[in-house]
Every structure is written in structure tokens, then in C-alpha cells.
Write an enzyme that holds these catalytic residues in place. Structure first.
Site, PDB file in Angstrom:
ATOM      1  N   CYS A  56       0.845  -1.194   0.000  1.00 53.99           N
ATOM      2  CA  CYS A  56       0.000   0.000   0.000  1.00 53.99           C
ATOM      3  C   CYS A  56       0.880   1.243   0.000  1.00 53.99           C
ATOM      4  CB  CYS A  56      -0.924   0.011   1.209  1.00 53.99           C
ATOM      5  SG  CYS A  56      -0.044   0.067   2.786  1.00 53.99           S
ATOM      6  N   CYS A  74       3.590   1.768   2.607  1.00 52.72           N
ATOM      7  CA  CYS A  74       4.850   1.061   2.380  1.00 52.72           C
ATOM      8  C   CYS A  74       5.794   1.920   1.540  1.00 52.72           C
ATOM      9  CB  CYS A  74       4.603  -0.264   1.667  1.00 52.72           C
ATOM     10  SG  CYS A  74       3.515  -1.410   2.529  1.00 52.72           S
ATOM     11  N   ASP A 109      -6.132  13.294 -28.775  1.00 62.13           N
ATOM     12  CA  ASP A 109      -5.213  13.233 -29.907  1.00 62.13           C
ATOM     13  C   ASP A 109      -6.044  13.272 -31.188  1.00 62.13           C
ATOM     14  OD1 ASP A 109      -2.657  12.617 -31.294  1.00 62.13           O
ATOM     15  OD2 ASP A 109      -3.735  10.781 -31.801  1.00 62.13           O
TER      16      ASP A 109
END
Length: 758
Positions: free
Chosen positions: A34, A37, A452
Site C-alpha cells: 500500500c 509502504c 489526440d
């Protein structure tokens, strides 16, 4: 990228000498689950003198800038001391990846399969009296044991790692809840081996004895399902770079001088060095970045730039690796090879954009950081108070375990995966692929969508717009003559003219055909000489347009089209205008996106005249058009919009869009595009219609709303159930039933997504 031995001088430390030199090391980190960490690893590495670290959770890697005084082993030791595994990624080990073995999709899939196969009979036997036989409790005990130990091992391991650092996550709650339910049930069975000696519920005292093996097994199975989906998304996160680098040519036809003669030698691309000359034939990819030394041709650069019109090249012009030579034979002198090429640079852009993307921490993790310690404290207080006030050890233990059982996050674990499975399943039926829960949360705040042009708003294929006659000749006759001579050429624009002309009838044969790469074509059709191409080609054949001709030609190109001169019997007869065509439905899709509260922005590598023409056709403001941008420039446009406070979605389909798709808060790939664009994106729409993009955003927002509703009811159930359990008003069996009811509610809420779009 691996540990780089070439020192990297810090620009801000001029004159610092050796102390200012740094190298860049990439570490593969194992065991992170997570966002907390990530922060822990970054903080520990950052405490080393002169070290700067950026940790990427999806890629399970860390890019670390290291001074000469810190060794690779120092970095590894620091990460290991923090509670995680680490190794330096080197070129020869690039294929190994940095994934924690316990969290790879393959092993998680095995753990999930085992848990599901064993949990089904455990659940049925425990909950359906008609299926219960003599001493069924011992069978359920044996079936659930592998589930709560081996299958649940990733949760237990992560909980232990976090406990060593006085932290808690969802893994902590899962590990404690599952362990408590299993051990309490096992203790009940061992204390009274005859508890289930009768078939059905006969002989069991529901007020004093209960078994909750099914609670432990089902919780593990559902949470493993969520973890498996998450790990699969993580694994795909790094595939964009691999797909991008695989687009380059694999071999090069290198020119070598042997016995005074030049011969071709086929070598792998990685064997090229700057200065090597290599041959590129029509239809082949250019092996690496270089400069044309011989030949003329048109190079299709759409792969990297997105431009639909091939670029004419001649001796002295620069060319880029992985682009395609469409017509003439070229000899190219290599200037950049390996990691210095444009393609490799784009790969680094994709990787850096993924690393820099702000990943919103999972809501359940954020709440559990407070929720888990509170539950543990309540369970301990419940045990102590019951023991002190009643002196009944069994009642104290039962009440405290009931708190843990009812707090066990079964509904919480179902909240995301069931909504995600239903939403993504419905999306798949509609041709919409959603990468994971993070994507859904990103759609909530998106207010700007960058589109784009080529392949997203337009078809990406050149088509004839107009045939302009400048002589006494019917337009159909001029098109027929031009189509006949252009049919002999392999140039993409020539082929577009020939296709358009062929629709009007069979084209005659052209004789005495001649062509000049980058110039044009010339031939005899029905007894007349037809010349088609650039102005320079006409002049080479003695044909000079008048001032009026040139004005009409310039006016056509000024509207965003590409024009080709046509001369008959050495006199200008007219020109043919071509352009990329707007997709059907693009204008309606833009309107729908505006209705969703999104501001559309057009982004393209083409020139501004073309971009403005397309923007006007689909309803995008001229002030929101960015033309002539490179792949790096597309990333810069997205970053500039983000810096101005916008939350940006990006829709594209080409390799040139990959880095911008990764940089955007929400990347949307058109399924007709390249694998690289799809891998770098968060959402993929499998069709060509821009309207699917709007539908994808709607579905994502609906799915996110369902997940949040599920999470609310899951936590509401805990908020009500925990105090009731602490006061001894529930036994573990009723707590398990309440947990099951909350799970059913979550599932039913998620299934409502099946009606989306109907």
C-alpha cells in the site's frame, strides 16, 4: 534502466568535485502492499546521506540517486531493515522483474483457486443443516486449515511486517480477524470433540458453542479475489515500456567494405555503433536514429509523431528509428543507438510518467489505519472488563472474539471487487476495458479531456477532399488521369488518389512510367503525358504554374489539406486536395463530453491549419488547440494543464501518445490503436468511436459511486455491530450471520451496475 556506471553530475553543485557526482540505481522492491509502504521505503532511503529515492508501487521499483559514498549494498540493507526485500536491477536481469513472489498474479491465482475450491464445501456444510453429517465439524476444520494458513499467507506476512514497524493496514485486520475466527472455532471443537457428533444442528447449544470456520475461509477467498485483481493490474502497469521497446527493428542490413567492395551484412540492432551505414528498403523499419546518406523516400512517422502525412527525406535529412520507409531505397548513417535513441527516450518518458503519477491511496487502507487499532483496543477492553466484572473466562473470550469476528472486513473486502467485477463486466459487454479501482477514482475529478487528433478524432487515413481544375478539362477526367499514373506509385498519398479515382471506374494503364522519391510521378495515359507531384517535380519537367495557380494552391493548403499538382501534356491542369477525415460521431461525442462537465482540448503533431479545421468540424474551441507538438511536447501540454489546476484525461491511440497517456490523471486508449498506447492507458475503448470515451467515463463514475456506497454500508455495519458485540448482546454465530447479511447487501448493490446503458 539499471545501475549506471557513468557518473551523473548534479548541475547545482558545480565545483563540488567528486562530491557532486551521482549515479542512478534502480531497485526492485518486494513486499510493498500500500501507499504507506512506499512512504516508509522513501523515508528510510532518504535518511542516507545524499540519497534521493522515488518509489513506484505499481512497478514495485525505486529509482535512487546515489553519491559515491553510498554503495548498492547500503541501499539493499536499508530496504531490508525496513522490512522489505530488494535487489539492484541490472541489464542482464531486466526480464526478471521486481515483483514480490507472494504477490504475483500467478501465485495469487493458485492461492485463490485453492481457497475457493475448499471454501465452497466449508460454507455449504456449515450453513445448510441438511448437508451436515456426523462429526462434520472435523471435516470443516481440515478443509479450512489450508485456506487460513497457506492461502491467507500474504495477509499474515504483510500484517507481521507492518506490526514490526508499529503500523497497521487492511492486511492487519484481515489476518487478525481470520486467525481469531479460526482459532476460536478450533478451540471450541477441541474443548468439546463431540460438538458435531450428530448430523445437522442436533446437540449443539447455540448460546454457548459455535463454529466459524466458514467465516474465516470465505473472508480469505473474497479478499484474495480483490488482491488477485490488483496484482494483475500492477503487472500490466510495466508492460507499456516493454511493448514500446519491442516496436523497433530487430536487424539492420549494415554496409561493410570487403576486398574493396561494399557488401551488406545482417546484424542485430544492438550491435550497431554510431557511424555505421545500413540499408533500408521500402516497407522496412529504420533500425536506429541516423542521417540519410543516399537515396530519396517518404518515411511514415505516424508511429512516433502521429502525423498522417509521410515525411519526404533526402541525403542530409535526419530519420528516427522504428519509423517505416514507404517508397525508395535509403542508406542511413547511424547517429544514436541503444538507450540514446528517440524510441528509448520515449520509453523512459512512459516509465517516468507512470512513476510520477499520484496514486490515490485506497480508501479502505486510509480508514483501517485508524479502524484497526481501535478494534484491537475494543477487543482487549471487552475481554478485560468482562473478566473483571463477571469472572467468566469463557464469556470474556467469547465477547472479545465476537468483536473481532464482526469487525472482520468481509463486506469491506467485497465492496471493491464485486462492484469492480460487475462494472468491468458490463464495460466489457459495451467494449470498455477498465484497468482497476484507481482508474474509477480518477474519473471522479476529471474536468479536462485532451484528445489526440489522428486516429482518435479522425480516421488517420488520407482521403481525397477535392479535385480543383485549372484548365479546360472535366474534374472526372482529371481525376481519372491522375489516378492512373498514381496507381503505379507505392507512396501513401499516391495510393489514396488512386483508390478514390478507382471508385469512379476502371483505371487505364499508364506507360512510360517514371518517378522520383520525394518528388512525384510521370507517365503516359490514353496518349497524353500526365505529371503529378510537388512543385519542384513540375519544374524539373519544365512545367511552371502561374501566379493564379500558385494562389489557388496556397489557399487550398491554408485550409489544412495536402495538395498534389496535376499537369497534362506539360501544362498545369489542376490539383487534388487530400486530408485526414473526421470520424462519424466525433462531433456528437464532443458535445456529450461537454455535458459531463469536461473541457475538450485537441492535441496533434500535424500543422495548425489542419488542427483548426478538425477542431471547427467537431466543436472544439480554437484556443484549446495545440498543434505541431512532439511526443515530449504532448507530455508537456498535459503537465501544463495539470499545473494550472486541471485534472486531465487523455485519449489517444498511437505510440506517440503513450507517455502523455501515462502522465495524464486518466489515460484512455482507442482499441484500434497500438499495444503501447493501450498498455499505458487506464481505460481502453475497443471500438473506433469517440462516443465510447464518454460512455466509459460515465460507467467509471457510476462504478466508483457503487464502490463508495458499498464501503459506507460495510463500515456502518461495523460501527453498529462492534458496540453491540462488546456488550455481549451477540454471540459469534449471530455476528457471522450479520456479516453475511452485510455481504449480501454489498453484492446486491453492485449487481445494479448490470443495468448500465440499458
Amino acid at each position: 534502466m539499471a545501475a549506471q556506471q557513468a557518473p551523473l553530475r548534479n548541475p547545482g553543485s558545480a565545483g563540488a568535485g567528486i562530491a557532486g557526482e551521482q549515479r542512478v540505481v534502480e531497485l526492485a522492491i518486494q513486499g510493498m502492499t500500500c501507499a504507506s509502504c512506499v512512504g516508509r521505503v522513501e523515508r528510510k532511503l532518504g535518511k542516507l546521506d545524499g540519497v534521493e529515492a522515488s518509489v513506484n508501487l505499481p512497478l514495485e521499483s525505486a529509482v535512487v540517486r546515489v553519491p559515491p559514498t553510498v554503495s548498492d549494498q547500503d541501499l539493499i540493507d536499508t530496504v531490508v531493515a525496513t522490512g522489505y526485500g530488494a535487489r539492484v536491477v541490472r541489464p542482464e536481469h531486466d526480464g526478471e522483474g521486481g515483483h514480490d513472489h507472494d504477490h504475483t498474479p500467478s501465485l495469487l491465482g493458485v492461492r485463490l483457486t485453492l481457497a475457493a475450491v475448499l471454501s465452497v464445501p466449508v460454507l455449504l456444510i456449515s450453513m445448510v443443516p441438511a448437508l451436515q453429517f456426523a462429526n462434520w465439524g472435523w471435516v470443516v476444520f481440515a478443509l479450512s486449515l489450508p485456506v487460513v494458513t497457506w492461502s491467507a499467507w500474504p495477509f499474515h506476512r504483510a500484517a507481521a511486517v507492518n506490526a514490526r514497524h508499529f503500523a497497521s493496514t487492511m492486511d492487519t485486520l484481515v489476518s487478525i480477524g481470520v486467525t481469531a475466527a479460526f482459532l476460536f472455532s478450533a478451540w471450541q471443537l477441541l474443548a468439546d470433540p463431540t460438538l458435531t457428533q450428530h448430523a445437522g444442528m442436533a446437540g449443539m447449544d447455540m448460546t454457548e458453542h459455535s463454529l466459524y470456520f466458514e467465516v474465516a475461509a470465505v473472508v480469505v477467498t473474497f479478499l484474495l479475489l480483490g488482491r488477485f485483481l490488483e496484482a494483475s493490474a500492477k503487472q500490466r502497469a510495466g508492460n507499456a515500456l516493454k511493448s514500446l521497446l519491442s516496436l523497433g527493428a530487430k536487424e539492420a542490413h549494415v554496409l561493410r567494405t570487403v576486398d574493396g567492395e561494399r557488401t551488406e551484412v545482417t546484424l542485430p540492432v544492438h550491435a550497431l555503433i554510431p557511424g555505421d551505414e545500413f540499408v533500408v528498403r521500402p516497407g522496412e523499419k529504420i533500425a536506429t536514429d541516423g542521417v540519410v546518406s543516399e537515396g530519396h523516400s517518404a518515411v511514415d512517422t505516424a508511429l512516433l509523431t502521429g502525423e498522417s502525412i509521410p515525411v519526404e527525406v533526402a541525403p542530409g535529412d535526419a530519420v528516427t528509428g522504428a519509423t517505416i520507409n514507404t517508397s525508395g531505397r535509403l542508406v542511413v548513417r547511424a547517429t544514436r543507438v541503444g538507450s540514446d535513441t528517440v524510441l528509448s527516450h520515449m520509453g523512459r518518458l512512459v516509465s517516468q510518467a507512470q512513476s510520477g503519477k499520484a496514486r490515490i491511496a485506497r480508501l479502505a487502507d486510509r480508514i483501517s489505519a485508524v479502524f484497526v487499532p481501535v478494534v484491537l483496543v475494543i477487543a482487549v477492553l471487552t475481554f478485560v472488563l468482562w473478566l473483571v466484572l463477571t469472572g467468566d473466562l469463557d464469556a470474556a473470550f467469547t465477547a472479545s472474539v465476537t468483536v473481532l469476528v464482526i469487525a472482520c472486513p468481509c463486506a469491506l473486502g467485497l465492496a471493491t471487487p464485486t462492484a469492480l467485477l460487475t462494472g468491468t463486466g458490463r464495460g466489457a459487454q459495451l467494449g470498455i476495458l477498465i484497468r482497476g479501482p484507481q482508474v474509477l477514482e480518477d474519473t471522479r475529478t476529471v474536468d479536462t479531456i485532451v484528445l489526440d487528433k489522428t486516429g482518435t478524432v479522425t480516421t488517420g487515413t488520407m482521403a481525397v477532399d477535392d479535385v480543383v481544375v485549372l484548365a479546360d478539362l472535366p474534374a472526372a477526367a482529371l481525376l481519372r488521369l491522375a489516378g492512373a499514373v498514381e496507381a503505379q506509385s507505392e507512396h501513401p498519398i499516391a495510393q489514396a488518389i488512386a483508390r478514390h479515382a478507382a471508385r469512379e471506374g476502371r483505371l487505364p494503364e499508364a506507360t512510360a512510367f517514371a518517378s522520383a522519391p520525394g518528388g512525384g510521378v510521370r507517365g503516359t495515359v490514353d496518349g497524353v503525358t500526365v505529371t503529378a507531384g510537388r512543385a519542384s517535380w513540375l519544374e524539373r519537367n519544365g512545367i511552371r504554374p502561374t501566379a493564379g495557380h500558385l494562389a489557388a494552391f496556397a489557399a487550398a493548403e491554408g485550409t489544412g489539406t495536402t495538395a498534389v499538382w496535376i499537369a497534362v501534356d506539360d501544362a498545369v491542369a489542376g490539383f487534388i486536395a487530400l486530408s485526414d477525415t473526421v470520424k462519424d460521431g466525433s462531433a456528437a461525442a464532443i458535445l456529450r463530453l461537454r455535458d459531463l462537465g469536461l473541457r475538450p482540448v485537441l492535441l496533434t503533431g500535424d500543422n495548425r491549419a489542419v488542427a483548426l479545421q478538425v477542431a471547427a468540424a467537431v466543436g472544439i474551441d480554437a484556443t484549446d488547440v495545440h498543434a505541431g507538438v512532439t511526443p515530449e511536447g504532448k507530455v508537456d501540454v498535459v503537465r501544463d494543464l495539470q499545473a494550472a489546476g486541471a485534472t486531465v484525461a487523455m485519449a489517444g491511440d498511437g505510440v506517440n501518445d503513450a507517455a502523455a497517456l501515462a502522465q495524464a490523471d486518466l489515460g484512455i486508449a482507442m482499441g484500434s490503436g497500438t499495444d503501447v498506447a493501450i498498455e499505458a492507458a487506464d481505460l481502453t475503448v475497443m471500438g473506433n468511436s469517440l462516443e465510447q470515451v464518454a460512455q466509459a467515463i460515465e460507467l467509471s463514475r457510476r462504478t466508483l459511486g457503487t464502490i463508495k456506497g458499498n464501503l459506507f454500508w460495510a463500515f456502518f455495519y461495523n460501527a453498529v455491530g462492534i458496540p453491540v458485540a462488546a456488550f455481549g448482546l451477540l454471540n459469534p454465530m449471530l455476528a457471522g450471520a450479520a456479516m453475511a447479511a452485510s455481504s449480501v447487501l454489498v453484492v446486491l448493490n453492485s449487481l445494479r451496475l448490470r443495468r448500465f446503458g440499458r
